[in-house]
Each structure stands twice: as structure tokens, then as C-alpha cells.
Design a protein around this motif. Structure first.
Motif, PDB file in Angstrom:
ATOM      1  N   ARG A   6       1.733  11.258 -10.945  1.00 33.17           N
ATOM      2  CA  ARG A   6       1.126  12.358 -11.097  1.00 33.17           C
ATOM      3  C   ARG A   6       2.104  13.662 -11.233  1.00 33.17           C
ATOM      4  O   ARG A   6       1.576  14.626 -11.984  1.00 33.17           O
ATOM      5  N   ARG A  44       0.793  -1.114   0.127  1.00 33.02           N
ATOM      6  CA  ARG A  44      -0.151   0.009  -0.065  1.00 33.02           C
ATOM      7  C   ARG A  44       0.878   1.243   0.066  1.00 33.02           C
ATOM      8  O   ARG A  44       0.493   2.085  -0.553  1.00 33.02           O
ATOM      9  N   LEU A 100      -4.737   7.435 -13.935  1.00 34.15           N
ATOM     10  CA  LEU A 100      -4.296   8.875 -13.706  1.00 34.15           C
ATOM     11  C   LEU A 100      -4.167   9.920 -14.658  1.00 34.15           C
ATOM     12  O   LEU A 100      -3.689  11.014 -14.398  1.00 34.15           O
ATOM     13  N   VAL A 139       1.880   6.290  -7.196  1.00 37.00           N
ATOM     14  CA  VAL A 139       0.859   7.250  -7.765  1.00 37.00           C
ATOM     15  C   VAL A 139       1.417   8.759  -7.807  1.00 37.00           C
ATOM     16  O   VAL A 139       1.351   9.456  -8.655  1.00 37.00           O
ATOM     17  N   ILE A 175      -2.180   1.847 -14.727  1.00 35.11           N
ATOM     18  CA  ILE A 175      -2.137   3.018 -13.687  1.00 35.11           C
ATOM     19  C   ILE A 175      -2.010   4.481 -14.317  1.00 35.11           C
ATOM     20  O   ILE A 175      -2.529   5.153 -13.803  1.00 35.11           O
ATOM     21  N   LEU A 187      -1.933  -2.245  -8.192  1.00 38.67           N
ATOM     22  CA  LEU A 187      -3.074  -1.935  -8.837  1.00 38.67           C
ATOM     23  C   LEU A 187      -4.371  -1.815  -7.868  1.00 38.67           C
ATOM     24  O   LEU A 187      -5.165  -0.969  -7.943  1.00 38.67           O
ATOM     25  N   TYR A 192      -4.394  -0.969  -5.007  1.00 38.42           N
ATOM     26  CA  TYR A 192      -4.500  -0.015  -3.894  1.00 38.42           C
ATOM     27  C   TYR A 192      -4.311   1.468  -4.501  1.00 38.42           C
ATOM     28  O   TYR A 192      -4.051   2.587  -3.990  1.00 38.42           O
ATOM     29  N   VAL A 193      -4.683   1.326  -5.813  1.00 36.78           N
ATOM     30  CA  VAL A 193      -4.600   2.828  -6.422  1.00 36.78           C
ATOM     31  C   VAL A 193      -5.899   3.130  -6.836  1.00 36.78           C
ATOM     32  O   VAL A 193      -6.886   2.348  -7.181  1.00 36.78           O
ATOM     33  N   ALA A 253       2.454   1.620  -3.439  1.00 39.32           N
ATOM     34  CA  ALA A 253       1.236   2.091  -4.537  1.00 39.32           C
ATOM     35  C   ALA A 253       1.228   3.469  -4.094  1.00 39.32           C
ATOM     36  O   ALA A 253       1.034   4.180  -5.506  1.00 39.32           O
ATOM     37  N   ASN A 254       0.993   4.016  -3.114  1.00 35.39           N
ATOM     38  CA  ASN A 254       0.762   5.498  -3.022  1.00 35.39           C
ATOM     39  C   ASN A 254       2.034   6.322  -3.523  1.00 35.39           C
ATOM     40  O   ASN A 254       1.794   7.344  -4.031  1.00 35.39           O
ATOM     41  N   THR A 283      -8.538   2.794 -13.166  1.00 35.94           N
ATOM     42  CA  THR A 283      -7.157   2.105 -12.859  1.00 35.94           C
ATOM     43  C   THR A 283      -7.311   0.294 -12.819  1.00 35.94           C
ATOM     44  O   THR A 283      -6.501  -0.356 -12.931  1.00 35.94           O
TER      45      THR A 283
END
Length: 660
Positions: free
Chosen positions: A333, A322, A364, A329, A360, A470, A472-473, A325-326, A478
Motif C-alpha cells: 500500500r 498472519r 490492493l 500489505v 495481492i 493470501l 490473511y489479506v 501478511a499484514n 485478493t
């Protein structure tokens, strides 16, 4: 003859004696009465030559060394010199001072003797160098120097630096080596144990460690529930390395209801203890990144690895996934574009994972492409499926991808973390921000300082890791499409051989997630289909295999273009033969040889191919040998297999139940 004056002298004397004998014979024929005088004279001359040989050689030495040296200031200065000194003609001693005679010749004379008799192993070329040559004689340690002169002569002198060298050797032997020892997967191992059982397990481990380090003059300290540090002298570190860290086998043999294994990081050869500690921490990171149950040793010359014969410990916590994943992301971004690439000769796991990362980025709303060489891939079937679905523009050549790179581009490398194995080295060097997602055991030459390093050697495949990321996105955008889910499921099936090898709970959880996303197993199986030509090549590779120490080894010349996919397929098929624990397929490629290896788990093919500069995972590895003939590559491979088998036998002997 000039370089061997003693031989010259002996030949001259022999010639003169023969001449005397001939003349005596002639006179005996002409005047028989003269024999009464000549025979005693010849006997006296022979006795004089035998008894006075030393004085004759001394006189000849004076002549050979020439009158300019005999009685000169140079001779007088060398004679009174406390250092042993000698004058050489070629490799023959024609003069030496009293210090040379007393220290190196035990008071005996050795005029016109070869210098190698007094100093075995002497190399005059090395003596002429700035550092000289190290020699030992009669329990003393010398450094020999020589100064060549005209006419084939040379001055040899030796410095007795026994005390200095002994002090230097003791200093090197007493240098500290720093060890960090960690229990693999401690929290998972003791999670279901009662306090009394946990104490019993740790008591057995502590006793084993204390007994092991008690034979050294170092110390051992426990710094946390699962970590220890130890500092030992270099003399004892050499013994531990020579035993190939048999501590790993001793701990593995503890029968305490749980499978205990250790990861050890060692730092040695640093300029200070702090540097050794830092090197030990880097070594421990390498050992853990390679799956644990092994020792990694770092010196100023690089890494060495020992052990690694068991499977990695599967971790149950998803907290790390997790967090990663964050972080991924956030990086996506912040980037204005993303480029995704795998390793050279990309397979279904590399491209399947790349497809997952691409999903992903699309979710986004960040532009992204996959850099892959379509003419050099083992997953051409997968790319064709995406082209049929209208997504062929997502796959571009690395050269075109490099043209799209800006200062804010993020490069995501999947299914490898080795710099020399990426699809495009130029693309890697051009991108300022690099993220890595990989499941292969950590190896030397990994990508330095990535902004994100998602590395889990316990995972079955990189596609499994991407599936977890994936989930945790945030956002439904996604969620992978059925085709993308099939691509990732194909990657998992490839690396697990259809869920037969290296699978864990999370492997099946990832597969279940992909099935919910619409993956159809029948369609996935079609991605593994091959053409008739590929099947024929694979069959020929399997047919030409031979058994060697429980392994199947197949060697072939260069394959037809586009047939590279048959190599790993042949390696997989060879595992179905009874008595085969691992398979190796070596194929000529230009002026080098490519090797693909597979294992059922009892043989660590990664450790074997690392000896040849390759790497990978315990059950799946590869190597690329450059500027090597096929025969030489086969011999190198067999030597690596034999060395691994010897290590296995030594480990089995060391793995005896510990005494209570």
C-alpha cells in the motif's frame, strides 16, 4: 660450481690424486726403484687429506669467503653476535659464528656443508622477505632472515623467539569461542508431553550437554527452557570442529520418545567476547534458517556449516504468517508500484509464487508486474496460459521492469534469497525496498537488510507460503482466480513431486485452499507436459546416467536451445530407479556447467552442492560452475558426493545410544 664450493674442492682433490697416481704409474715403468719412495708418499698424502679434511675445508672457506671478509670488522661483529649467523655461498655454508655452531650444529663443524643439513626446510627467498621464515631446531623456535650480497653470497642470521612464539600460540589457543545452542521446535516437541515426561527429556539432554562440555575448560549455562550458551577456548573449539560437531549426533540418538535435534551457532576469531557473541547469534540465525539440526560457525573469513542431515521441523502456528501478511500489505500500500521476480531459469514454483503476490497487489489496487526472461525459463507453458487468458502484459523482461522503477517501488523476490541467483541483479540493486519470500535453506550471500523476510525452510514450496499469506489479506479482490490457483498448485506439485516429498499438514491445507479457489488438477498436470524434442533429450540424459555411491550421475554436453527444462525432468526420473537415493544431472553451458540435483530425502543434495558453490533445499538443489570443463565438473561432483558419504558414515558411528 661457484654455488657448490665443497663439490669443487672435492673434485679438485680427486683430480690431483688421480694425476699423482698417473705420474706414479709412469715413473714406475721408467724407474721401478722409485716405487719404494713414491708409494709411501702417496699413502701419506691420502692420510693427510682424510685426517686434515676439516682444516683444509676451513682454509678453503677463508679463500672462498675472500680476504675482504676474513678478519674484517663485519666478521668480528658477526663472530661476537649472540644471534646465530652464517655466510652462505649459494646454499653452502662457508662461514658461521660460534653461536650458530653451538645452537644449530651441536658444537660440530659443518664447513662447506649444504645449509639444508643444518636447517631442513630453509627457504632463502622466504628468509629475504620482511617477516622472514619460521623454523624449529632442537626444540627451539627461530625466525630466519637473509640478506643477499654480491657474487652469490648471503648473510643468514636467526633470532631465537621461542618464548614469544609459545606465548603467542598459547594466547591464540586460549581465545574464547561463543556457542549458542537451541533445541529445534521445542514448543511443538513437548506440547503433548506430561510434565514428568518433559522433565525426563530435558534431563537426558542436560546430561548429554554437560558430559560433552566437561571435557573442555569452558562453561555451559542454560538461559531459557530451550536455549543454552557455552564459552570454550579455541583449542577445544578446534577439536569440536574436527569432530564435525558430533554433539548433534549424540543428541539425535537420544531415545526419549521425541526426536530431539539441536541448532548451534558459533562465533570464533572475534576481537572480543562481545563480537564473538554477535557472530554466534548470526550463525544461529543461519542454522535455523537452513532447517535446524546443524551447526553454523562464523569467523572473520565467513560461514561454515556442519550437520543438517534431517528434515526441518514443521511449525504449526499460523501467527507468523498472519503477521507477515499484514506487513506485506502495508508495504504494498505504501509503494506506488511493485515489481516481482524470482530466480534465474525460473520454474513453476517461482512463477506460481509471483502470480500469487501479483494477485495481492491487484487486490490492493497497486500497479505490479512480474519480471521474467521468457527465453530463459522452465515455466514457458504457464506464461502461455496467461497470454491465452489475456494477461500476457503482466510478464515483462527485467530490463523493461527496471525502467519502471521509482524511489517508491517495492521489489518482491520469490523462491530465492541469494543475491547472485535473482533474475536481474540490476533490478535488485536499483530498488530501495526489497521483500523476500522463500523456502530454501538459508545460505551465504543472501540479500542484505530486506524490509520483509518471509523465510520458512520447513515449507514445501514458496507457493505454499504465498497461499498462506493470501488467506490473511483482507478483501475478496485478493482471492486468486482459477488460473492463478492452478499456477500456485503447479508450484507446490513441482517441489513436492506431486505430494510425494517434503510435505506437511500445511502443504495439503494450501492445496485444499487452491482447490476451493477453482484449481483443476487435470489442467495443472498439462503444465508439466513437454514437447517430443524435450522428451527425447530427457531420455538421453537418463540413458547416459551411471551409479556412483548410491547416486545417479548423468553428464552431457551442451543441449539444443530451449531444452533446459529436460535437465530437472531427467533428475526427477532418475529417482525412480531402484537403489538411487539422489540424482545429479550436469550439462555443459557455455564455458561452465549447470548441475540439477534431486533427492528422495535420505540424501541432502543441498549440502553436497554447497561444496560446489550451489544451494537449494534438502531434496532439490542446483549449482552453476563457471570456467570449468565437463570432465572437471564431473570429478568435482563425485568428490563432493564421496565427502558427503564419508560424513554420513562418521555421523552413523557417532550416533550411538547415550548411556544412562
Amino acid at each position: 660450481m661457484r654455488d657448490r664450493p665443497r663439490l669443487t674442492l672435492e673434485l679438485v682433490c680427486a683430480a690431483l690424486l688421480a694425476l699423482c697416481c698417473v705420474l706414479t704409474a709412469v715413473l714406475a715403468v721408467l724407474e721401478p726403484a722409485s716405487l719404494l719412495v713414491l708409494v709411501p708418499a702417496l699413502v701419506l698424502i691420502a692420510v693427510a687429506l682424510i685426517l686434515g679434511g676439516r682444516h683444509i675445508r676451513r682454509a678453503v672457506c677463508r679463500a672462498v669467503s675472500c680476504t675482504k671478509f676474513e678478519g674484517s670488522e663485519l666478521q668480528l661483529s658477526l663472530e661476537s653476535l649472540h644471534l646465530p649467523a652464517a655466510l652462505l655461498s649459494g646454499k653452502t655454508m662457508v662461514w658461521y659464528n660460534d653461536a650458530f655452531r653451538q645452537r644449530l650444529l651441536a658444537g660440530e663443524d659443518a664447513f662447506l656443508q649444504p645449509v639444508s643439513r643444518a636447517l631442513p626446510g630453509l627457504d632463502l627467498r622466504q628468509c629475504a622477505e620482511e617477516k622472514g621464515q619460521n623454523l624449529e631446531r632442537a626444540g627451539r623456535r627461530y625466525t630466519a632472515f637473509s640478506a643477499p650480497g654480491a657474487g652469490g653470497y648471503a648473510i643468514l642470521y636467526l633470532t631465537d623467539d621461542t618464548e614469544l612464539k609459545n606465548a603467542a600460540a598459547e594466547y591464540a589457543a586460549s581465545r574464547p569461542a561463543y556457542l549458542i545452542i537451541e533445541v529445534d521446535g521445542y514448543q511443538e516437541l513437548v506440547a503433548d508431553l506430561r510434565d514428568s515426561e518433559r522433565s525426563h527429556v530435558m534431563e537426558a539432554l542436560n546430561r548429554t550437554l554437560e558430559q560433552y562440555f566437561a571435557r573442555t575448560n569452558g562453561f555451559l549455562r542454560r538461559v531459557s527452557v530451550s536455549r543454552y550458551i557455552a564459552v570454550v577456548e579455541e583449542r577445544h573449539m578446534k577439536e569440536i570442529v574436527a569432530a564435525r560437531f558430533d554433539l548433534l549426533d549424540k543428541v539425535r540418538s537420544l531415545n526419549e520418545g521425541v526426536q530431539l535435534t539441536l541448532s548451534i551457532g558459533v562465533g570464533r576469531g572475534g576481537s572480543c567476547l562481545k563480537e564473538c557473541q554477535q557472530m554466534a547469534q548470526q550463525s544461529l540465525d543461519m542454522a535455523l534458517g537452513r532447517g535446524g539440526d546443524q551447526a553454523a560457525v562464523k569467523t572473520p573469513d565467513g560461514f561454515e556449516f556442519y550437520g543438517g542431515v534431517t528434515r526441518s521441523v514443521e511449525k504449526r502456528s499460523r501467527v507468523k504468517s498472519r503477521i507477515l501478511a499484514n506487513a506485506l500489505v502495508d508495504l504494498v500500500r505504501q509503494a506506488d508500484s511493485v515489481v516481482i521476480m524470482g530466480h534465474r531459469m525460473s520454474d513453476l514454483d517461482a512463477l506460481g509464487a509471483a502470480v500469487g503476490v501479483l494477485r495481492i497487489c491487484k487486490g490492493l489496487d497497486v500497479p505490479a508486474v512480474i519480471a521474467v526472461r521468457r527465453k530463459a525459463t522452465l515455466a514457458a507453458n504457464l506464461i502461455e496460459e496467461f497470454e491465452k487468458a489475456g494477461f500476457g502484459e503482466d510478464f515483462i523482461e527485467p530490463e523493461k521492469a527496471a525502467e519502471l522503477v521509482t524511489e517508491s517501488t517495492l521489489l518482491v523476490v520469490v523462491d530465492t534469497h541469494i543475491t547472485n541467483l535473482v533474475e536481474s541483479r540490476e533490478l535488485l540493486e536499483k530498488c530501495g525496498q526489497v521483500a523476500v519470500i522463500d523456502h530454501h535453506r538459508k545460505a551465504v550471500g543472501h540479500i542484505e537488510t530486506p524490509v520483509l523476510f518471509c523465510h520458512e525452510p520447513y515449507a514445501s514450496s514458496t507457493c505454499e507460503l504465498v497461499c498462506e499469506l493470501l488467506q490473511y489479506v483482507p478483501g475478496e479482490a485478493t482471492n486468486p482466480t482459477p488460473l492463478e490457483a492452478q499456477a500456485m498448485l503447479a508450484g507446490i506439485m513441482l517441489d513436492t513431486r506431486s505430494f510425494a516429498l517434503h510435505t506437511g499438514v500445511r502443504t495439503f491445507e494450501a492445496a485444499a485452499y487452491l482447490r476451493r479457489m477453482g484449481a483443476v488438477t487435470e489442467e495443472v498436470r498439462l503444465l508439466f507436459n513437454s514437447s517430443l524434442e524435450e522428451y527425447t533429450v530427457k531420455s538421453n540424459l537418463v540413458e547416459s546416467a551411471r551409479l556412483y555411491m548410491g547416486c545417479a550421475v548423468s553428464v552431457s554436453g551442451e543441449l539444443p536451445p530451449g531444452m533446459a527444462v529436460a535437465v530437472p525432468q531427467a533428475a526427477n526420473d532418475l529417482l525412480t530407479i531402484n537403489g538411487v537415493g539422489a540424482s545429479f544431472v550436469a550439462v555443459q553451458k557455455g564455458d561452465g556447467v549447470n548441475i540439477s540435483a534431486r533427492s528422495m530425502g535420505k540424501v541432502n543434495v543441498q549440502v553436497i552442492l554447497e561444496q560446489l558453490g550451489g544451494g537449494g533445499h534438502m531434496t532439490m538443489a542446483g549449482a552453476q560452475l563457471k570456467n570449468v570443463s565437463l570432465d572437471h565438473a564431473e570429478q568435482m561432483l563425485c568428490d563432493a558426493i564421496a565427502d558427503y558419504r564419508r560424513q554420513q558414515q562418521a555421523s552413523a558411528k557417532n550416533q550411538q545410544p547415550a548411556q544412562p
